[in-house]
Design an enzyme around this catalytic site. Structure first.
Site, short mmCIF file in Angstrom:
data_model
loop_
_atom_site.label_atom_id
_atom_site.label_comp_id
_atom_site.label_asym_id
_atom_site.label_seq_id
_atom_site.Cartn_x
_atom_site.Cartn_y
_atom_site.Cartn_z
N SER A 49 0.82 -1.20 0.00
CA SER A 49 0.00 0.00 0.00
C SER A 49 0.86 1.26 0.00
O SER A 49 1.75 1.40 -0.84
CB SER A 49 -0.96 -0.05 1.20
N ASP A 106 -9.00 -3.81 -5.92
CA ASP A 106 -8.88 -4.65 -4.72
C ASP A 106 -9.73 -4.13 -3.56
O ASP A 106 -9.54 -4.52 -2.42
CB ASP A 106 -7.41 -4.77 -4.29
N HIS A 139 -7.40 -5.64 -0.76
CA HIS A 139 -6.22 -4.88 -0.38
C HIS A 139 -5.53 -5.52 0.83
O HIS A 139 -4.33 -5.74 0.82
CB HIS A 139 -6.65 -3.45 -0.05
#
Length: 304
Positions: free
Chosen positions: A83, A248, A282
């Site tokens: 991320s 995602d 994610h």
């Protein structure tokens, strides 16, 4: 090194599942597995502007990588990000001499990040009134925090990727990535805050470059992910209608494709592979068993 404590920090930044998966194939914390946490409230600033938090992170990471290499036969290291960490490390690498990169970085494995931000991040920035009358304590804390974090500006959709595509839709007008300053003003940000977006965050997203080290990008797809927000009555304090696309759940496919274009088009990029994992969220990229197997396999391949 003293700045990054492997044992206490690498597990406490939502990476425990990945750490345990790596330990099962032979990695050991403090020996050949190290954590490099960062303060997610801050963000890299445009070249020439001071960013003490990011400068401190960069200095600590550079020394950690050098020390990790020395402890392991002077081999280059594999960087693994998730991320926002991918943005931090991409900017970090861009600011290091190419000779140093080629000496100390064997491979960059970047999970769950493209280039160009996400329309999803335009929602919490708009919800100033929601923070004053939160429906839950969590909503209030996140909204106050998101509006004050420098990192939220860095994660806004970039004109480089989205151009004039409408991302926020109201009855009276639409807002695209190129209209971001006007959108922030409409959402209640001051002139000084909008100026900080223009001068500190926007230049970073506009000038992201290929890392020029071998790289594998892994992203989830097949999960509904916000592409557009509809505040039809123009009330940014309310809950918008969400128009979903692919991604995602947080990072949409458009930014992943933009990453493929950016890195793949650079003739000086030595190696690049993009992997899309269906039906992976994610968070699931670093917690779901099937995704972790694929991630660990790529890390082992990069290390070999």
């Amino acid at each position: 090194m003293d700045d990054f404590s492997p044992r206490s920090l690498i597990r406490n930044v939502c990476m425990e599942g990945l750490v345990e998966a790596l330990e099962r194939v032979g990695y050991r914390e403090g020996e050949n597995l190290f954590g490099a946490p960062y303060d997610f409230r801050y963000a890299p600033a445009a070249p020439g502007l001071a960013s003490p938090a990011f400068s401190g992170f960069s200095s600590s990471l550079r020394h950690l990588m050098e020390r990790a290499s020395q402890r392991n036969g002077n081999k280059p290291v594999v960087l693994v990000t998730h991320s926002l960490g991918g943005l931090f490390d991409t900017v970090f690498l861009d600011q290091t001499p190419l000779r140093w990169r080629r000496r100390y970085v064997k491979h960059l494995v970047m999970l769950c990040l493209g280039v160009g931000g996400s329309p999803l991040n335009m929602w919490p920035l708009a919800s100033k009134a929601l923070a004053a009358n939160p429906t839950s304590l969590q909503a209030g804390v996140l909204t106050y925090g998101n509006r004050s974090f420098a990192s939220m500006f860095s994660l806004l959709p970039s004109p480089r990727v989205y151009g004039r595509t409408p991302l926020v839709i109201t009855r009276d007008r639409n807002y695209s990535a190129e209209d971001m300053a006007e959108y922030l003003t409409a959402a209640g940000f001051s002139e000084d805050e909008v100026a900080r977006y223009r001068t500190r965050a926007l230049p970073v997203t506009l000038n992201l470059r290929a890392p020029l080290v071998p790289m594998t990008a892994m992203n989830g797809i097949g999960v509904p992910t916000v592409d557009k927000l509809v505040f039809w009555d123009g009330n940014f304090s309310g809950k918008p209608q969400l128009v979903n696309g692919d991604g995602d759940g947080q990072i949409n496919l458009e930014t992943v494709l933009a990453l493929q274009r950016l890195v793949g088009a650079d003739p000086d990029q030595p190696y690049f592979k993009s992997i899309l994992i269906p039906n992976t969220t994610h968070k699931g990229m670093i917690s779901d068993e099937s995704a972790l197997k694929r991630v660990v396999s790529e890390i082992l391949g990069a290390s070999s």
